[in-house]
Design a protein around this motif. Structure first.
Motif, PDB file in Angstrom:
ATOM      1  N   MET A  88     -95.207 -32.801   9.971  1.00 45.98           N
ATOM      2  CA  MET A  88     -94.978 -32.222  11.289  1.00 45.98           C
ATOM      3  C   MET A  88     -95.931 -31.088  11.615  1.00 45.98           C
ATOM      4  O   MET A  88     -96.267 -30.874  12.786  1.00 45.98           O
ATOM      5  CB  MET A  88     -93.536 -31.709  11.386  1.00 45.98           C
ATOM      6  CG  MET A  88     -92.482 -32.763  11.211  1.00 45.98           C
ATOM      7  SD  MET A  88     -90.838 -32.042  11.308  1.00 45.98           S
ATOM      8  CE  MET A  88     -89.827 -33.463  10.920  1.00 45.98           C
ATOM      9  N   GLY A  89     -96.356 -30.330  10.590  1.00 47.31           N
ATOM     10  CA  GLY A  89     -97.205 -29.172  10.825  1.00 47.31           C
ATOM     11  C   GLY A  89     -98.676 -29.456  10.620  1.00 47.31           C
ATOM     12  O   GLY A  89     -99.476 -29.407  11.562  1.00 47.31           O
ATOM     13  N   VAL A  90     -99.049 -29.780   9.389  1.00 45.71           N
ATOM     14  CA  VAL A  90    -100.462 -30.006   9.069  1.00 45.71           C
ATOM     15  C   VAL A  90    -101.005 -31.196   9.868  1.00 45.71           C
ATOM     16  O   VAL A  90    -102.125 -31.154  10.390  1.00 45.71           O
ATOM     17  CB  VAL A  90    -100.633 -30.226   7.554  1.00 45.71           C
ATOM     18  CG1 VAL A  90    -102.098 -30.499   7.214  1.00 45.71           C
ATOM     19  CG2 VAL A  90    -100.131 -29.015   6.777  1.00 45.71           C
ATOM     20  N   MET A 114     -86.968 -22.860  19.717  1.00 45.02           N
ATOM     21  CA  MET A 114     -87.413 -24.147  20.251  1.00 45.02           C
ATOM     22  C   MET A 114     -87.460 -25.208  19.156  1.00 45.02           C
ATOM     23  O   MET A 114     -87.131 -26.379  19.388  1.00 45.02           O
ATOM     24  CB  MET A 114     -88.789 -23.995  20.901  1.00 45.02           C
ATOM     25  CG  MET A 114     -88.785 -23.154  22.159  1.00 45.02           C
ATOM     26  SD  MET A 114     -90.416 -23.046  22.917  1.00 45.02           S
ATOM     27  CE  MET A 114     -90.041 -22.113  24.409  1.00 45.02           C
ATOM     28  N   ALA A 115     -87.867 -24.811  17.958  1.00 45.94           N
ATOM     29  CA  ALA A 115     -87.898 -25.756  16.839  1.00 45.94           C
ATOM     30  C   ALA A 115     -86.500 -26.264  16.514  1.00 45.94           C
ATOM     31  O   ALA A 115     -86.299 -27.466  16.274  1.00 45.94           O
ATOM     32  CB  ALA A 115     -88.531 -25.089  15.615  1.00 45.94           C
ATOM     33  N   THR A 150     -97.122 -26.017  22.762  1.00 47.12           N
ATOM     34  CA  THR A 150     -96.944 -26.467  21.375  1.00 47.12           C
ATOM     35  C   THR A 150     -95.580 -27.119  21.185  1.00 47.12           C
ATOM     36  O   THR A 150     -95.465 -28.173  20.546  1.00 47.12           O
ATOM     37  CB  THR A 150     -97.096 -25.276  20.414  1.00 47.12           C
ATOM     38  OG1 THR A 150     -98.371 -24.663  20.611  1.00 47.12           O
ATOM     39  CG2 THR A 150     -96.985 -25.731  18.968  1.00 47.12           C
ATOM     40  N   ALA A 151     -94.542 -26.523  21.746  1.00 54.80           N
ATOM     41  CA  ALA A 151     -93.198 -27.086  21.612  1.00 54.80           C
ATOM     42  C   ALA A 151     -93.103 -28.443  22.302  1.00 54.80           C
ATOM     43  O   ALA A 151     -92.479 -29.381  21.782  1.00 54.80           O
ATOM     44  CB  ALA A 151     -92.167 -26.115  22.194  1.00 54.80           C
ATOM     45  N   ILE A 152     -93.733 -28.574  23.468  1.00 54.30           N
ATOM     46  CA  ILE A 152     -93.704 -29.864  24.171  1.00 54.30           C
ATOM     47  C   ILE A 152     -94.430 -30.923  23.347  1.00 54.30           C
ATOM     48  O   ILE A 152     -93.969 -32.068  23.233  1.00 54.30           O
ATOM     49  CB  ILE A 152     -94.324 -29.717  25.569  1.00 54.30           C
ATOM     50  CG1 ILE A 152     -93.400 -28.878  26.457  1.00 54.30           C
ATOM     51  CG2 ILE A 152     -94.579 -31.074  26.199  1.00 54.30           C
ATOM     52  CD1 ILE A 152     -93.971 -28.559  27.813  1.00 54.30           C
ATOM     53  N   MET A 153     -95.569 -30.563  22.767  1.00 51.18           N
ATOM     54  CA  MET A 153     -96.306 -31.525  21.948  1.00 51.18           C
ATOM     55  C   MET A 153     -95.505 -31.914  20.699  1.00 51.18           C
ATOM     56  O   MET A 153     -95.465 -33.092  20.321  1.00 51.18           O
ATOM     57  CB  MET A 153     -97.654 -30.931  21.547  1.00 51.18           C
ATOM     58  CG  MET A 153     -98.521 -31.871  20.732  1.00 51.18           C
ATOM     59  SD  MET A 153     -98.915 -33.404  21.606  1.00 51.18           S
ATOM     60  CE  MET A 153     -99.943 -32.777  22.920  1.00 51.18           C
ATOM     61  N   ILE A 154     -94.842 -30.958  20.070  1.00 47.19           N
ATOM     62  CA  ILE A 154     -94.036 -31.258  18.884  1.00 47.19           C
ATOM     63  C   ILE A 154     -92.829 -32.107  19.261  1.00 47.19           C
ATOM     64  O   ILE A 154     -92.415 -33.005  18.505  1.00 47.19           O
ATOM     65  CB  ILE A 154     -93.604 -29.950  18.195  1.00 47.19           C
ATOM     66  CG1 ILE A 154     -94.822 -29.260  17.571  1.00 47.19           C
ATOM     67  CG2 ILE A 154     -92.561 -30.215  17.116  1.00 47.19           C
ATOM     68  CD1 ILE A 154     -95.522 -30.074  16.504  1.00 47.19           C
TER      69      ILE A 154
END
Length: 389
Positions: free
Chosen positions: A179-181, A336-337, A232-236
């Motif tokens: 999810m991160g890298v 948000m996460a 960033t939150a929308i993309m995640i």
């Protein structure tokens, strides 16, 4: 007086036959032979023709010479009876055995079940209120499921149901990697482009007032407080939230979630907890990278478009922002996460046994996550404005 109009008497013995006669103003139908699936096609057209010629006469069905009857024969007879009754004609059935009576009653019950009465159509106001009520009730169920997942996550890993705690670090680091890298390239690319667009449009408007340098304040405050964490939150939500729903949903379809419960493991501890922890760790880190990428894109555009060198940009940025500006954006990231992970997990647990259900819940997961994330960002903005943060 008995008038014989039958043309079916030439059938071989045992085959179904219908003998028509008029007796005292009534149409008498004497059925004989075997009314079964094998032979019923021989009298189907004759029974249809009789139904067309019924008129208003009372009908008497004489079944005493019927040797055998199955559901196909009973259905043919019941079709004629129902057709006559629909035309207002009285029908009397005579000479049937007990088994025939039971069979025809079953056919009537089945026909009544297949032809339910059409409910009265509601007007548009009632349909609208019903839709709102169903949506509210569904939101209530989703909220309870989300609170169950949140409570279980706060309590701990709980790998086993009611028997101690256990945190699978390998699973958490694996999810951080995915999810991160794995999201770093797309986050950096998207943020760089967004930062460059905001800087270009801001410089284009401010140059009419001779205030090109204020584009640094615009980009710094807008990116660090709002755009960096929100984009960033929308993309995640679209990338990782949909993946969580698809993974848990496919396991729900294959009954792997039920299998975890059977062997004494907690599905939330095994499936949801590592993903939520990974999102809470990864999203703030990705937000920091997104902020740097957006500011980097703005530096490049302002240097080429407004002749503001990078040194002047950074110097102006240091005076335009402070630590509170940076943390105003980063504080939102863990919340948000959690929202993205919880909504994705709830939708995954709601998946049924079909591929269509999986697709619907993956779509609902992304849409709901983005909607709630935007609402949360607005609430934080209002709150920060009220406390002058």
């Amino acid at each position: 007086m008995l008038i014989n109009r039958s043309r079916e008497t030439s059938h071989p013995p045992g085959h179904p036959a219908v003998e028509q006669a008029e007796e005292a103003g009534r149409l008498v139908l004497r059925l004989s032979g075997r009314w079964t699936t094998r032979t019923i096609a021989e009298v189907d057209q004759a029974m249809n023709r009789i139904g067309d010629e019924i008129g208003s006469r009372q009908i008497v069905l004489d079944l005493k010479n019927v040797e055998r009857m199955d559901t196909a024969g009973a259905w043919i007879i019941d079709r004629l009876v129902q057709r006559a009754k629909a035309g207002g004609v009285d029908v009397a059935v005579e000479g049937q055995t007990q088994s025939m009576d039971v069979l025809m009653a079953a056919i009537r019950d089945a026909a009544a079940t297949k032809r339910p009465e059409k409910p009265a159509e509601q007007n548009i106001v009632l349909r609208g209120l019903e839709s709102v009520g169903r949506a509210v009730f569904g939101a209530r169920n989703d909220f309870l499921a989300a609170m169950n997942i949140l409570g279980a996550t706060i309590r701990g890993g709980q790998m086993k149901l009611g028997r101690g705690h256990g945190v699978n670090l390998a699973a958490i680091f694996s999810q951080i990697d995915k999810m991160g890298v794995g999201a770093i390239p797309v986050i950096i690319l998207m943020s760089t482009i967004v930062g460059a667009i905001v800087a270009q449009q801001g410089a284009f408007q401010l140059r009419y007032f001779g205030a090109d340098i204020f584009v640094v304040d615009l980009v710094g405050i807008l990116v660090l407080r709002e755009l960096g964490v929100l984009m960033t939150a929308i993309m995640i939500a679209g990338r990782s939230g949909s993946a969580i729903t698809a993974e848990i949903g496919s396991m729900k379809m294959r009954e792997e979630v039920d299998a975890l419960t059977v062997i004494g493991l907690n599905p939330i501890g095994v499936l949801v907890f590592p993903r939520l922890v990974a999102l809470v760790i990864a999203l703030p880190c990705l937000t920091i990278l997104a902020n740097f990428a957006a500011i980097g894109g703005a530096i490049a555009i302002t240097w080429a478009y407004s002749d503001i060198p990078p040194a002047a940009f950074v110097d102006r940025l240091r005076g335009a922002i402070d630590v509170g500006t940076i943390f105003a954006g980063l504080i939102k990231a863990p919340f948000m996460a959690m929202i993205i992970g919880i909504i994705a997990s709830v939708e995954g647990m709601k998946v049924g046994g079909s591929a269509e259900s999986l697709g619907l819940h993956v779509t609902a997961s992304v849409v709901k996550s983005i909607f709630v994330v935007v609402i949360l960002d607005g609430m934080f903005a209002i709150f920060f404005a009220q406390i002058n943060f």
